[in-house]
Structures are given as C-alpha cells and as structure tokens.
Design an enzyme around this catalytic site. Structure first.
Site, mmCIF file in Angstrom:
data_model
loop_
_atom_site.group_PDB
_atom_site.id
_atom_site.type_symbol
_atom_site.label_atom_id
_atom_site.label_comp_id
_atom_site.label_asym_id
_atom_site.label_seq_id
_atom_site.Cartn_x
_atom_site.Cartn_y
_atom_site.Cartn_z
ATOM 1 N N SER A 44 0.826 -1.212 0.000
ATOM 2 C CA SER A 44 0.000 0.000 0.000
ATOM 3 C C SER A 44 0.858 1.259 0.000
ATOM 4 O O SER A 44 0.566 2.233 -0.710
ATOM 5 C CB SER A 44 -0.913 0.006 1.232
ATOM 6 O OG SER A 44 -1.655 -1.179 1.335
ATOM 7 N N TYR A 133 -1.379 -10.982 3.514
ATOM 8 C CA TYR A 133 -1.468 -9.573 3.893
ATOM 9 C C TYR A 133 -2.909 -9.314 4.318
ATOM 10 O O TYR A 133 -3.800 -9.190 3.493
ATOM 11 C CB TYR A 133 -1.054 -8.687 2.721
ATOM 12 C CG TYR A 133 -1.098 -7.189 2.967
ATOM 13 C CD1 TYR A 133 -1.265 -6.650 4.233
ATOM 14 C CD2 TYR A 133 -0.945 -6.310 1.900
ATOM 15 C CE1 TYR A 133 -1.288 -5.278 4.440
ATOM 16 C CE2 TYR A 133 -0.959 -4.930 2.084
ATOM 17 C CZ TYR A 133 -1.136 -4.424 3.351
ATOM 18 O OH TYR A 133 -1.165 -3.063 3.553
ATOM 19 N N LYS A 161 1.109 -10.818 7.485
ATOM 20 C CA LYS A 161 1.270 -9.414 7.865
ATOM 21 C C LYS A 161 -0.058 -8.997 8.475
ATOM 22 O O LYS A 161 -1.063 -8.846 7.779
ATOM 23 C CB LYS A 161 1.604 -8.543 6.652
ATOM 24 C CG LYS A 161 1.776 -7.062 7.017
ATOM 25 C CD LYS A 161 1.904 -6.181 5.794
ATOM 26 C CE LYS A 161 1.999 -4.726 6.236
ATOM 27 N NZ LYS A 161 1.825 -3.781 5.104
ATOM 28 N N GLU A 188 2.059 2.252 14.993
ATOM 29 C CA GLU A 188 1.730 2.861 16.280
ATOM 30 C C GLU A 188 1.436 1.821 17.365
ATOM 31 O O GLU A 188 1.349 2.163 18.545
ATOM 32 C CB GLU A 188 0.539 3.807 16.135
ATOM 33 C CG GLU A 188 -0.770 3.149 15.731
ATOM 34 C CD GLU A 188 -0.964 3.039 14.230
ATOM 35 O OE1 GLU A 188 -2.122 3.022 13.792
ATOM 36 O OE2 GLU A 188 0.056 2.982 13.496
ATOM 37 N N SER A 204 5.137 1.570 7.170
ATOM 38 C CA SER A 204 5.394 2.676 6.246
ATOM 39 C C SER A 204 6.300 3.735 6.857
ATOM 40 O O SER A 204 7.189 4.268 6.180
ATOM 41 C CB SER A 204 4.072 3.311 5.798
ATOM 42 O OG SER A 204 3.309 3.730 6.921
#
Length: 288
Positions: A44, A133, A161, A188, A204
C-alpha cells in the site's frame, strides 16, 4: 525472515512515472541509514493499487538490482486480477525475492473458499513462500482463527502481515501457530504487538523511523518494556504529526529533508501545499 521490514515507498515524477534514481535512493536510505532487516515492495505504501502491472515489474526490478542480497525482500503481488497476481508472483520469484505476499482479494464480497483458492492458485504457480497480507479496515475481509488455520495448511504459507487492532486474535494466532511468522502491520502498535511475541513488523513510517522502530522491537524482546514504551511514545508523536499532515506525501517530504529524492505521490493523491511542505520539514526537525 524475522525482523523489521520497511513498507517501501516509491519515487514518482510529476507525471506518475517511476523515478528510478529516486527509488534507488529510497532503497539505499532504508538499508544504509534506517538499517532495516528487509523491504516489503509494492505494498500500500508503494502506491501499488494506483500503478500498472508493468510499473510494478519495473519497481521489482529496480529494488532487487539496488538491494541485491543486502537485506531480505518480500514482493507484494496481490491483485483483484488473479492472472496478474500469478504473473507478478512468478516475475518476483524469478528475480530472487525471498518471499511473496498478497493482500486478501477485496472490493467484491468474496467468500472464504474464494479467498483460499486465490492464495492456492498463486502458490501453485511458483516455488516460493507466501505471507498473507491481512488489512481488514481497507479490504473488508475479516478472517477468524480457523480460517487462518486453513490457509496455513498450505506449507508454502509461512506467515501473515497482521494489520489489524484485534490483539485477541493476534494472540490466538501466535499461540495456535508458533511456527508461522507474524508481522505487526500498525507502526503505532508495534510495542503492543511485540509483547505478544510477533516475529517482526512491516511499516510505512520505517522509511524515516526504522532505527527507532527496531529499538522498540528489540527492547520488547529483551523485556525492557519501560524503555520501549518511552520510544513508542516518541514514535507515536511522530506518527500523529505525519497523519495530521497527510501520510504518504509527508513521509516523502521528510525523506527529501534527509536528502533523498522521494518524488511525488500518484494522483488522485494530492500534493502538499506550501504550508504542508513547511509542516513536514518541521516534523522532521522536531521528531527525528
């Protein structure tokens, strides 16, 4: 295959073409400066669902050529067009990628038998391992423990993932399948996932925060939860600021501050205005 993997960004020019020079710089920055263990390519974060099949192949080529065997490489090949997913899986495997990954098929409400057939069809076409994923918030596909177990019956499916906040399910998968790889997908929540003994993470923000993320992961593995919590707080301050300013364009602007030609995002993603660019620079100064 354990460790921290950057969900790799791709540099595009203003017309949406792959900026090969910039892509090579992003690869090297992740390997040499962020010191991640591997790269997750055409996910993504790489704007995969906005680019053509030929561009995906071009990116696989450039990344492998630049990274060589310096780090592990995972090729995300998932697509709504199953023929394309198979072709990309074969292409990345022939290039020497260490594993492939595929997002669950999305948009249409596929039943589990269709999802299972999708993965098995991809795997029947290649001699390579696959990482599921799972990102339910974007795909609408919520799989339970038993369904993950059915997918894991294929010995080529080596892990997942896990980009979801359902840590009850995460713990159940970890307990039931100790030999499968689990990668945390929410930057996070890295500490929380690490406490549940995941094998690594794919993120990311690792493009600019990989070293700190790796510290969080390693501290948690060593039982140093207090220290890891402090670093997660610092990381989440960074993530909150990036999200508030625009995730992908802000990360690219931060990379530019670091001297990396990160280029532009593809439309329909919008570019940052002058205020957004200024804010991105301030984020880099304050949080990195």
């Amino acid at each position: 295959m354990k460790g921290l993997y950057t969900a790799l960004m791709c540099s595009f020019d203003e017309k949406g073409n792959v900026n090969e020079k910039g892509l090579r710089e992003i690869v090297r920055y992740n390997i040499d400066v962020q010191q991640v263990d591997g790269l997750y390519v055409n996910g993504s974060t790489g704007e995969n669902f906005l680019i053509s099949k030929e561009q995906k192949k071009q990116i696989f080529d450039v990344v492998k050529n630049e990274a060589g065997d310096d780090v592990k490489l995972i090729a995300q090949v998932g697509a709504l067009n199953l023929d394309e997913a198979v072709e990309l899986a074969q292409y990345a495997t022939n290039l020497g990628y260490n594993a492939i990954s595929a997002v669950t098929p999305f948009y249409y409400k596929f039943d589990f038998d269709e999802i299972k057939d999708y993965y098995n069809t991809i795997l029947d076409s290649v001699d390579n391992d696959l990482i599921i994923y799972s990102i339910p918030a974007l795909t609408g596909v919520n799989m339970n423990l038993e369904q993950f177990g059915e997918l894991f019956e294929n010995e080529k499916v080596i892990g997942v993932k896990f980009t979801a906040p359902d840590f009850f399910l995460l713990e159940r998968i970890r307990h039931a399948y100790p030999d499968k790889l689990i990668y945390s997908g929410f930057d996070e929540m890295l500490l929380s996932a690490s406490v549940l003994n995941v094998d690594g993470a794919i993120g990311s923000t690792f493009n600019v925060n990989g070293r700190r993320a790796k510290q969080i992961f390693e501290l948690a593995q060593n039982g140093q939860i207090g220290e890891a919590r402090e670093l997660q707080k610092v990381t989440n301050d960074l993530i909150a600021a990036i999200l508030d300013n625009g995730l992908y364009p802000t990360i690219k602007e931060i990379l530019k501050v670091q001297g990396v030609d990160a280029g532009y995002c593809r439309k329909p993603m919008k570019a940052l205005d002058a205020a957004g660019v200024k804010q991105a620079k301030q984020i880099a100064e304050r949080h990195l």
